[in-house]
Design a protein around this motif. Structure first.
Motif, PDB file in Angstrom:
ATOM      1  N   GLU A 101       0.825  -1.219   0.000  1.00 53.03           N
ATOM      2  CA  GLU A 101       0.000   0.000   0.000  1.00 53.03           C
ATOM      3  C   GLU A 101       0.863   1.275   0.000  1.00 53.03           C
ATOM      4  O   GLU A 101       0.584   2.255   0.701  1.00 53.03           O
ATOM      5  N   ALA A 102       1.952   1.217  -0.745  1.00 49.89           N
ATOM      6  CA  ALA A 102       2.860   2.361  -0.929  1.00 49.89           C
ATOM      7  C   ALA A 102       3.478   2.860   0.379  1.00 49.89           C
ATOM      8  O   ALA A 102       3.741   4.051   0.534  1.00 49.89           O
ATOM      9  N   VAL A 103       3.707   1.930   1.292  1.00 52.27           N
ATOM     10  CA  VAL A 103       4.341   2.301   2.568  1.00 52.27           C
ATOM     11  C   VAL A 103       5.527   1.365   2.802  1.00 52.27           C
ATOM     12  O   VAL A 103       5.413   0.152   2.584  1.00 52.27           O
ATOM     13  N   LEU A 104       6.653   1.912   3.231  1.00 58.73           N
ATOM     14  CA  LEU A 104       7.796   1.046   3.545  1.00 58.73           C
ATOM     15  C   LEU A 104       7.480   0.230   4.789  1.00 58.73           C
ATOM     16  O   LEU A 104       7.003   0.789   5.791  1.00 58.73           O
ATOM     17  N   PRO A 105       7.723  -1.084   4.749  1.00 53.97           N
ATOM     18  CA  PRO A 105       7.442  -1.877   5.949  1.00 53.97           C
ATOM     19  C   PRO A 105       8.375  -1.499   7.104  1.00 53.97           C
ATOM     20  O   PRO A 105       9.395  -0.841   6.895  1.00 53.97           O
ATOM     21  N   LYS A 106       8.000  -1.956   8.317  1.00 54.23           N
ATOM     22  CA  LYS A 106       8.733  -1.481   9.504  1.00 54.23           C
ATOM     23  C   LYS A 106       9.867  -2.385   9.952  1.00 54.23           C
ATOM     24  O   LYS A 106      10.725  -1.966  10.717  1.00 54.23           O
ATOM     25  N   THR A 107       9.826  -3.651   9.532  1.00 51.71           N
ATOM     26  CA  THR A 107      10.816  -4.561  10.098  1.00 51.71           C
ATOM     27  C   THR A 107      11.953  -4.836   9.117  1.00 51.71           C
ATOM     28  O   THR A 107      11.762  -4.803   7.898  1.00 51.71           O
ATOM     29  N   VAL A 108      13.119  -5.142   9.672  1.00 47.99           N
ATOM     30  CA  VAL A 108      14.282  -5.486   8.851  1.00 47.99           C
ATOM     31  C   VAL A 108      13.948  -6.702   7.985  1.00 47.99           C
ATOM     32  O   VAL A 108      14.294  -6.754   6.796  1.00 47.99           O
ATOM     33  N   GLU A 109      13.243  -7.657   8.554  1.00 44.45           N
ATOM     34  CA  GLU A 109      12.927  -8.897   7.829  1.00 44.45           C
ATOM     35  C   GLU A 109      12.120  -8.610   6.560  1.00 44.45           C
ATOM     36  O   GLU A 109      12.349  -9.212   5.518  1.00 44.45           O
ATOM     37  N   GLU A 110      11.167  -7.689   6.643  1.00 45.46           N
ATOM     38  CA  GLU A 110      10.367  -7.344   5.463  1.00 45.46           C
ATOM     39  C   GLU A 110      11.151  -6.429   4.515  1.00 45.46           C
ATOM     40  O   GLU A 110      11.130  -6.608   3.299  1.00 45.46           O
ATOM     41  N   LEU A 111      11.841  -5.472   5.083  1.00 45.10           N
ATOM     42  CA  LEU A 111      12.578  -4.498   4.257  1.00 45.10           C
ATOM     43  C   LEU A 111      13.632  -5.179   3.391  1.00 45.10           C
ATOM     44  O   LEU A 111      13.823  -4.840   2.222  1.00 45.10           O
ATOM     45  N   ILE A 112      14.283  -6.154   3.959  1.00 45.59           N
ATOM     46  CA  ILE A 112      15.413  -6.774   3.273  1.00 45.59           C
ATOM     47  C   ILE A 112      14.973  -7.605   2.057  1.00 45.59           C
ATOM     48  O   ILE A 112      15.781  -7.916   1.183  1.00 45.59           O
ATOM     49  N   LYS A 113      13.686  -7.881   1.974  1.00 40.33           N
ATOM     50  CA  LYS A 113      13.177  -8.638   0.805  1.00 40.33           C
ATOM     51  C   LYS A 113      12.998  -7.726  -0.411  1.00 40.33           C
ATOM     52  O   LYS A 113      12.759  -8.185  -1.514  1.00 40.33           O
ATOM     53  N   LEU A 114      13.080  -6.422  -0.205  1.00 38.98           N
ATOM     54  CA  LEU A 114      12.772  -5.476  -1.288  1.00 38.98           C
ATOM     55  C   LEU A 114      13.992  -5.203  -2.168  1.00 38.98           C
ATOM     56  O   LEU A 114      15.132  -5.260  -1.684  1.00 38.98           O
ATOM     57  N   PRO A 115      13.767  -4.877  -3.455  1.00 39.22           N
ATOM     58  CA  PRO A 115      14.904  -4.633  -4.364  1.00 39.22           C
ATOM     59  C   PRO A 115      15.795  -3.486  -3.880  1.00 39.22           C
ATOM     60  O   PRO A 115      15.291  -2.435  -3.491  1.00 39.22           O
ATOM     61  N   GLY A 116      17.093  -3.727  -3.891  1.00 37.78           N
ATOM     62  CA  GLY A 116      18.064  -2.670  -3.579  1.00 37.78           C
ATOM     63  C   GLY A 116      18.234  -2.371  -2.097  1.00 37.78           C
ATOM     64  O   GLY A 116      18.955  -1.449  -1.744  1.00 37.78           O
ATOM     65  N   ILE A 117      17.528  -3.108  -1.234  1.00 40.66           N
ATOM     66  CA  ILE A 117      17.658  -2.850   0.207  1.00 40.66           C
ATOM     67  C   ILE A 117      18.438  -3.989   0.861  1.00 40.66           C
ATOM     68  O   ILE A 117      17.976  -5.119   0.917  1.00 40.66           O
ATOM     69  N   GLY A 118      19.641  -3.670   1.327  1.00 41.73           N
ATOM     70  CA  GLY A 118      20.488  -4.656   1.998  1.00 41.73           C
ATOM     71  C   GLY A 118      20.368  -4.509   3.508  1.00 41.73           C
ATOM     72  O   GLY A 118      19.588  -3.676   3.986  1.00 41.73           O
ATOM     73  N   PRO A 119      21.158  -5.281   4.255  1.00 42.21           N
ATOM     74  CA  PRO A 119      21.032  -5.255   5.722  1.00 42.21           C
ATOM     75  C   PRO A 119      21.252  -3.864   6.318  1.00 42.21           C
ATOM     76  O   PRO A 119      20.537  -3.456   7.233  1.00 42.21           O
ATOM     77  N   TYR A 120      22.231  -3.105   5.784  1.00 44.05           N
ATOM     78  CA  TYR A 120      22.483  -1.783   6.371  1.00 44.05           C
ATOM     79  C   TYR A 120      21.282  -0.853   6.151  1.00 44.05           C
ATOM     80  O   TYR A 120      20.780  -0.227   7.081  1.00 44.05           O
ATOM     81  N   THR A 121      20.821  -0.768   4.897  1.00 42.34           N
ATOM     82  CA  THR A 121      19.701   0.153   4.597  1.00 42.34           C
ATOM     83  C   THR A 121      18.449  -0.270   5.365  1.00 42.34           C
ATOM     84  O   THR A 121      17.704   0.578   5.876  1.00 42.34           O
ATOM     85  N   ALA A 122      18.222  -1.583   5.443  1.00 44.11           N
ATOM     86  CA  ALA A 122      17.050  -2.066   6.191  1.00 44.11           C
ATOM     87  C   ALA A 122      17.158  -1.620   7.652  1.00 44.11           C
ATOM     88  O   ALA A 122      16.184  -1.125   8.249  1.00 44.11           O
ATOM     89  N   GLY A 123      18.346  -1.780   8.240  1.00 38.58           N
ATOM     90  CA  GLY A 123      18.549  -1.370   9.635  1.00 38.58           C
ATOM     91  C   GLY A 123      18.368   0.129   9.802  1.00 38.58           C
ATOM     92  O   GLY A 123      17.780   0.599  10.782  1.00 38.58           O
TER      93      GLY A 123
END
Ligand code: SF4
Length: 361
Positions: A101-123
């Motif tokens: 729904e056009a919102v960045l998820p809140k958790t590292v686990e969800e964020l890290i599944k997205l294109p271009g987002i690695g562990p540092y950016t997710a954190g």
């Protein structure tokens, strides 16, 4: 490596007084954190500041980024290099629109599944934008912690990074209620404080400004006079040097540009046509004839170099004037006048030649 509340408190206090005023800082918007973190990978803060504001004003939110044309996106990214970062931003925005729904998820686990987002950016997104108690360990943080704890191992070793990350996580996991009450955004503050200390005080190359550092009384590398030896970083593989010939082909008022393949270096971007190796004048003219064009004049242009992460281009170049180009162009080529070219994103590898014709904005 064990963090204590005392260390955290002194660093956060320093950060709150000394942090730089940056356009993406403290906006409370996860989109700002995400865009700025991606821009800051491999690009200097001073350069990113203006680019961030321009990007943000043209693409104010995730749906706008998802709908942006590739040409416009490349133009907004022009000069920052590593264009795959921009492509991944758009891909990620599209995925966010489809699934989140056009919102960045809140958790590292969800964020890290997205294109271009690695562990540092997710954190970074999870902690700075959503106050999740998770670490965000980039090169700056790694350097600070390695010096503080006198970590002499190679910081390119993934085990060292994993230990640093784990030590910060342990600190968050064990944090007292009292500390959380004192700093409700503890992870946001501490992660940013570590990054900021590394960016402006605990700088690389043996020149940290330790006398201005809030940790100077307990930093082991400083106390043992080892700040010029730590962090230790093993040598990277040498870059491969590639010789290339660039042809600036024009029919008087219009320039011929070529679209690079969709995969590999500078994928999908437009360039002045380039050839492997150094072509003689005759070979350059033959190359133009092979495109179905009729060269009438050739002139040498200045040499230039461009450094990518693992490759260096050493370029020689010619300007080749042709008869008026009125036939169909080969696939992947476009003709642009000066004004159109100004609006096109041409990678910085070719800016010597773009500048040569005063084409920069
Ligand atoms: S005292 Fe010096 S080396 Fe130690 S963390 Fe501070 S700036 Fe870095």
């Amino acid at each position: 490596m064990i963090f204590t509340p005392l260390q955290a408190r002194s660093l956060i206090t320093w950060y709150q007084t000394h942090k730089r005023d940056l356009p993406w800082r403290d906006t409370g918007n996860p989109y700002d954190v995400w865009i700025s973190e991606i821009m800051l990978q491999q690009t200097r803060v001073e350069f990113v500041k203006d680019r961030f504001l321009q990007f943000r004003s043209e693409l104010p939110d995730i749906p706008a980024l998802a709908k942006c044309s590739d040409e416009r996106l490349m133009k907004l990214w022009e000069g920052m290099g590593y264009y795959s970062r921009a492509r991944n931003l758009k891909k990620c925005a599209q995925k966010l629109c489809e699934t989140y729904e056009a919102v960045l998820p809140k958790t590292v686990e969800e964020l890290i599944k997205l294109p271009g987002i690695g562990p540092y950016t997710a954190g970074a997104i999870a902690s700075i934008a959503y106050r999740q108690p998770v670490p965000a360990v980039d090169g700056n943080v790694l350097r600070v912690i390695a010096r503080y704890f006198e970590e002499e191992r190679d910081i390119r070793d993934s085990a060292v990074k994993a230990e640093v990350t784990a030590s910060i996580q342990q600190f968050y996991d064990a944090c007292s209620d009292e500390m959380m009450k004192e700093f409700p955004s503890l992870s946001s503050l501490l992660n940013q404080a570590l990054m900021e200390l590394g960016a402006i005080i605990c700088v690389p190359n043996g020149q940290p400004r330790c006398t201005e550092c809030p940790w100077s009384h307990t930093c082991k590398a400083y106390l043992h006079q080892k700040t010029d030896q730590i962090p230790y970083r093993s040598a990277l593989k040498e870059r491969t040097i590639q010789q290339r010939t660039i042809l600036v082909i024009l029919d008087g008022s219009r320039f011929l540009l070529h679209k690079r393949p969709d995969k590999g270096l500078l994928a999908g971007l437009y360039e002045f046509p380039g050839y492997e190796g150094y072509l003689s004048r005759k070979e350059a003219l033959d190359a133009v004839r092979e495109l179905g064009l009729s060269p009438v004049h050739i002139k040498k242009l200045p040499d230039s170099r461009h450094i990518f992460s693992h490759i260096e281009w050493h370029m020689k170049a010619y300007e080749i004037l042709t008869d008026n180009i009125d036939q169909a162009l080969p696939e992947g080529y476009v003709l642009l006048n000066k004004k159109e070219l100004r609006q096109f994103a041409v990678p910085s590898a070719f800016h010597t030649y773009k500048d040569w014709y005063s084409l920069q904005e």
